[in-house]
Design an enzyme around this catalytic site. Structure first.
Site, PDB file in Angstrom:
ATOM      1  N   TYR A  32      -0.540  -0.808  10.292  1.00 12.17           N
ATOM      2  CA  TYR A  32      -0.702  -1.202   8.883  1.00 12.17           C
ATOM      3  C   TYR A  32       0.418  -0.601   8.029  1.00 12.17           C
ATOM      4  CZ  TYR A  32      -3.095  -1.397   4.272  1.00 12.17           C
ATOM      5  OH  TYR A  32      -3.425  -1.610   2.956  1.00 12.17           O
ATOM      6  N   ALA A  33       0.693   0.700   8.232  1.00 13.77           N
ATOM      7  CA  ALA A  33       1.738   1.368   7.444  1.00 13.77           C
ATOM      8  C   ALA A  33       3.099   0.719   7.715  1.00 13.77           C
ATOM      9  CB  ALA A  33       1.771   2.855   7.778  1.00 13.77           C
ATOM     10  N   ALA A  34       3.354   0.389   8.991  1.00 18.47           N
ATOM     11  CA  ALA A  34       4.639  -0.241   9.330  1.00 18.47           C
ATOM     12  C   ALA A  34       4.747  -1.619   8.685  1.00 18.47           C
ATOM     13  CB  ALA A  34       4.782  -0.360  10.854  1.00 18.47           C
ATOM     14  N   SER A  85       0.855  -1.191   0.000  1.00 11.47           N
ATOM     15  CA  SER A  85       0.000   0.000   0.000  1.00 11.47           C
ATOM     16  C   SER A  85       0.887   1.235   0.000  1.00 11.47           C
ATOM     17  CB  SER A  85      -0.867  -0.018   1.260  1.00 11.47           C
ATOM     18  OG  SER A  85      -1.387   1.264   1.507  1.00 11.47           O
ATOM     19  N   LYS A  91       3.226  -2.658   5.910  1.00 11.26           N
ATOM     20  CA  LYS A  91       3.370  -2.532   4.447  1.00 11.26           C
ATOM     21  C   LYS A  91       4.765  -1.993   4.090  1.00 11.26           C
ATOM     22  CE  LYS A  91      -0.693  -4.087   3.306  1.00 11.26           C
ATOM     23  NZ  LYS A  91      -0.833  -5.371   2.619  1.00 11.26           N
TER      24      LYS A  91
HETATM   25  N1  LIG Z   1      -8.661  -1.733  -0.516  1.00 12.61           N
HETATM   26  C1  LIG Z   1      -7.755  -0.798  -0.683  1.00 12.61           C
HETATM   27  O1  LIG Z   1      -8.058   0.375  -0.885  1.00 12.61           O
HETATM   28  C2  LIG Z   1      -6.285  -1.162  -0.639  1.00 12.61           C
HETATM   29  C3  LIG Z   1      -5.356  -0.138  -0.837  1.00 12.61           C
HETATM   30  C4  LIG Z   1      -3.998  -0.453  -0.833  1.00 12.61           C
HETATM   31  C5  LIG Z   1      -3.601  -1.744  -0.615  1.00 12.61           C
HETATM   32  N2  LIG Z   1      -4.528  -2.731  -0.407  1.00 12.61           N
HETATM   33  C6  LIG Z   1      -4.033  -4.090  -0.165  1.00 12.61           C
HETATM   34  O2  LIG Z   1      -4.622  -4.967  -1.090  1.00 12.61           O
HETATM   35  C7  LIG Z   1      -4.759  -6.279  -0.493  1.00 12.61           C
HETATM   36  C8  LIG Z   1      -6.176  -6.782  -0.668  1.00 12.61           C
HETATM   37  O3  LIG Z   1      -7.046  -5.860  -0.043  1.00 12.61           O
HETATM   38  P1  LIG Z   1      -8.635  -5.987  -0.159  1.00 12.61           P
HETATM   39  O4  LIG Z   1      -9.168  -4.608  -0.101  1.00 12.61           O
HETATM   40  O5  LIG Z   1      -8.982  -6.901  -1.288  1.00 12.61           O
HETATM   41  O6  LIG Z   1      -8.936  -6.721   1.225  1.00 12.61           O
HETATM   42  P2  LIG Z   1     -10.294  -7.325   1.795  1.00 12.61           P
HETATM   43  O7  LIG Z   1     -11.379  -7.269   0.765  1.00 12.61           O
HETATM   44  O8  LIG Z   1     -10.528  -6.680   3.121  1.00 12.61           O
HETATM   45  O9  LIG Z   1      -9.900  -8.859   2.024  1.00 12.61           O
HETATM   46  C9  LIG Z   1      -9.042  -9.217   3.059  1.00 12.61           C
HETATM   47  C10 LIG Z   1      -8.755 -10.701   2.970  1.00 12.61           C
HETATM   48  O10 LIG Z   1      -7.865 -11.081   4.035  1.00 12.61           O
HETATM   49  C11 LIG Z   1      -8.440 -12.166   4.757  1.00 12.61           C
HETATM   50  N3  LIG Z   1      -8.029 -12.074   6.168  1.00 12.61           N
HETATM   51  C12 LIG Z   1      -8.316 -11.116   7.058  1.00 12.61           C
HETATM   52  N4  LIG Z   1      -7.753 -11.399   8.256  1.00 12.61           N
HETATM   53  C13 LIG Z   1      -7.108 -12.581   8.113  1.00 12.61           C
HETATM   54  C14 LIG Z   1      -6.364 -13.430   8.971  1.00 12.61           C
HETATM   55  N5  LIG Z   1      -6.155 -13.138  10.279  1.00 12.61           N
HETATM   56  N6  LIG Z   1      -5.858 -14.591   8.482  1.00 12.61           N
HETATM   57  C15 LIG Z   1      -6.077 -14.919   7.199  1.00 12.61           C
HETATM   58  N7  LIG Z   1      -6.763 -14.165   6.318  1.00 12.61           N
HETATM   59  C16 LIG Z   1      -7.283 -13.019   6.789  1.00 12.61           C
HETATM   60  C17 LIG Z   1      -9.938 -12.021   4.574  1.00 12.61           C
HETATM   61  O11 LIG Z   1     -10.571 -13.271   4.794  1.00 12.61           O
HETATM   62  P3  LIG Z   1     -12.174 -13.356   5.094  1.00 12.61           P
HETATM   63  O12 LIG Z   1     -12.855 -12.738   3.899  1.00 12.61           O
HETATM   64  O13 LIG Z   1     -12.443 -14.824   5.156  1.00 12.61           O
HETATM   65  O14 LIG Z   1     -12.419 -12.644   6.360  1.00 12.61           O
HETATM   66  C18 LIG Z   1     -10.010 -11.578   3.114  1.00 12.61           C
HETATM   67  O15 LIG Z   1      -9.895 -12.686   2.258  1.00 12.61           O
HETATM   68  C19 LIG Z   1      -4.337  -6.121   0.962  1.00 12.61           C
HETATM   69  O16 LIG Z   1      -3.026  -6.571   1.143  1.00 12.61           O
HETATM   70  C20 LIG Z   1      -4.427  -4.628   1.198  1.00 12.61           C
HETATM   71  O17 LIG Z   1      -3.551  -4.170   2.207  1.00 12.61           O
HETATM   72  C21 LIG Z   1      -5.856  -2.469  -0.412  1.00 12.61           C
END
Ligand SMILES: NC(=O)c1ccc[n+]([C@@H]2O[C@H](COP(=O)([O-])OP(=O)(O)OC[C@H]3O[C@@H](n4cnc5c(N)ncnc54)[C@H](OP(=O)(O)O)[C@@H]3O)[C@@H](O)[C@H]2O)c1
Length: 242
Positions: free
Chosen positions: A151-153, A138, A155
């Site tokens: 989270y920032a740390a 991120s 990433k």
């Molecule tokens: N969304 C944004 O704006 C954004 C921006 C920058 C970077 N990102 C990065 O992009 C990636 C995907 O983000 P997203 O928005 O698609 O995320 P998301 O929709 O919130 O999905 C998170 C996923 O992580 C799983 N998860 C959560 N806690 C967990 C744990 N303790 N153990 C195992 N799995 C766990 C969840 O499983 P369940 O569904 O089963 O709970 C889900 O499959 C992440 O790395 C995020 O940091 C996102």
């Protein structure tokens, strides 16, 4: 040259998330054997399994569970061409209100788990080399994000780990890169007030949320044999968080 994932075995964590689901479906269509992990979203997992992938419940905060899962992957597949660390946990608070528990939970899932899972699956990645590891990161890891020091740390740590593992594993023919998907509508952005989201969009060059489908297409391309000589890089989708 066609972009195909035929004969590739791919594991993505957090397959039930917004980006995870898009990637799982596209990777299946491109011909890969796709394994994914999730935590609570059993219904979404069933849908992805019905589409032709293999899901496993895995709490990435639990090192013993990771160990058991990795042993199962080794036994079941015997190879691993691409490993994508995509799962994310968040527990936002300003530092004066952030508990040690909130800090530890996020660092465990978002930083320690990728380290441990890669280390544990390294023999499979080596056996399948040339192979690839991707960290989903991120802009928070480079610019910081008020209210999310944990989270920032994590990433920022993943970006440093991307560059380090690229150096360590390059000669073993394992490529390690990071992708920042930009600002997507998901469970992460759901927690941010709409007014703040709109303020962010207003100052962003493209004035639009990032599209998980486009990010997934890019990951399919990076996972394919069309990308063979890029390592240690961070790819950014347009993303601006103040
Ligand atoms: N969304 C944004 O704006 C954004 C921006 C920058 C970077 N990102 C990065 O992009 C990636 C995907 O983000 P997203 O928005 O698609 O995320 P998301 O929709 O919130 O999905 C998170 C996923 O992580 C799983 N998860 C959560 N806690 C967990 C744990 N303790 N153990 C195992 N799995 C766990 C969840 O499983 P369940 O569904 O089963 O709970 C889900 O499959 C992440 O790395 C995020 O940091 C996102």
């Amino acid at each position: 040259m066609e972009t195909t994932l035929k004969d590739k075995t791919i594991l993505i964590t957090g397959g039930t998330g917004v980006l995870g689901q898009a990637f799982v479906r596209k990777a299946i269509s491109a011909g890969a054997r796709v394994l994914f992990t999730y935590l609570k979203s059993a219904e979404k997992a069933r849908e992805l399994e019905a589409a032709g992938s293999e899901g496993s419940v895995l709490d990435l905060a639990d090192t013993r569970a990771i160990e058991e899962f990795a042993a199962g992957v080794e036994k079941k597949t015997g190879r691993l061409d691409v490993l994508i660390h995509n799962a994310v946990a968040t527990a936002d608070a300003l530092i004066e209100r952030m508990s040690e528990e909130q800090w530890d939970k996020v660092l465990k899932v978002d930083l320690k788990a990728p380290f441990y899972l890669t280390k544990r699956l390294l023999p499979l990645l080596l056996r399948s080399a040339p192979s690839k590891v991707f960290h989903i990161v991120s802009i928070a890891g480079l610019n910081g994000l008020a209210g999310a020091a944990n989270y920032a740390a994590a990433k920022g740590g993943l970006i440093a780990m991307t560059k380090t593992l690229a150096k360590e594993l390059g000669r073993k023919k394992i490529l390690v890169n990071a992708v920042n998907p930009g600002f997507m509508r998901s469970s992460i952005t759901e927690k941010v007030p709409e007014e703040i989201l709109q303020k962010n969009l207003a100052i962003s060059p493209l004035k639009a949320f990032s599209d998980p489908s486009e990010v997934a297409d890019f990951l399919v391309f990076l996972s394919s044999d069309r990308m063979r000589q890029v390592t240690g890089q961070v790819f950014h989708f347009e993303s601006r968080l103040f």
